[in-house]
Design an enzyme around this catalytic site. Structure first.
Site: not given
Length: 165
Positions: A38, A100
């Site tokens: 991520e 994100h």
């Protein structure tokens, strides 16, 4: 992928425009590979009569913690950028939210995301809701998180206009 530049609240009162450079930045971190971690950062921009123009997305730094299923932003590096943009723009460019990635085609927030967004929304000095963006492999999740926990999911402007026809 659809045009992801324009987003609107359900009541059509608030528009969010993502600068093409912002989209290019966040899309560089789409988790395509099975081991891609991520990524994330903050969203900077201008408030214009209740609408938001997102002009910059910070990129992950060496100090951020990243794995396949989580991203923890190191506050100091990103905060320095926020402060610099605020000062350079004489208060016109400000922190508006967070972005994100998720390893999903069409992402949705986790319980952890929602808790963190609420904390960030509660800490907003200007009282505005937090803009939260999750970048997936085939789409974005865009929402406002208010300090009272109320969530407002935004839609693609094009998608909204077509549904009205």
């Amino acid at each position: 992928m659809l045009n992801l530049n324009s987003w609107v609240t359900p009541d059509r009162r608030n528009l969010i425009l993502l600068n093409p450079d912002v989209l290019a930045t966040v899309l560089r971190y789409v988790q395509i590979g099975s081991q891609d971690p991520e990524a994330g950062g903050i969203l900077l921009g201008k408030v214009r009569a209740g609408n938001l123009e997102i002009i910059e997305a910070t990129e992950p730094t060496r100090k951020d913690l990243r794995s396949r299923f989580f991203f923890i932003r190191h506050q100091n590096d990103h905060q320095k950028i926020v402060k610099q943009r605020w000062e350079d723009s004489e208060g016109q460019v400000r922190y508006l939210g967070e972005w994100h990635t998720h390893p999903e085609d069409f992402p949705s927030p986790s319980g952890t995301d929602l808790r963190e967004w609420r904390v960030l929304a509660e800490s907003r000095i200007d009282g505005r809701p937090l803009l939260a963006v999750i970048v997936g492999r085939k789409g974005l999740h865009v929402e406002y998180m208010h300090k009272d926990g109320r969530r407002v999911l935004l839609s693609h402007l094009l998608e909204t206009c077509l549904s009205l026809v």
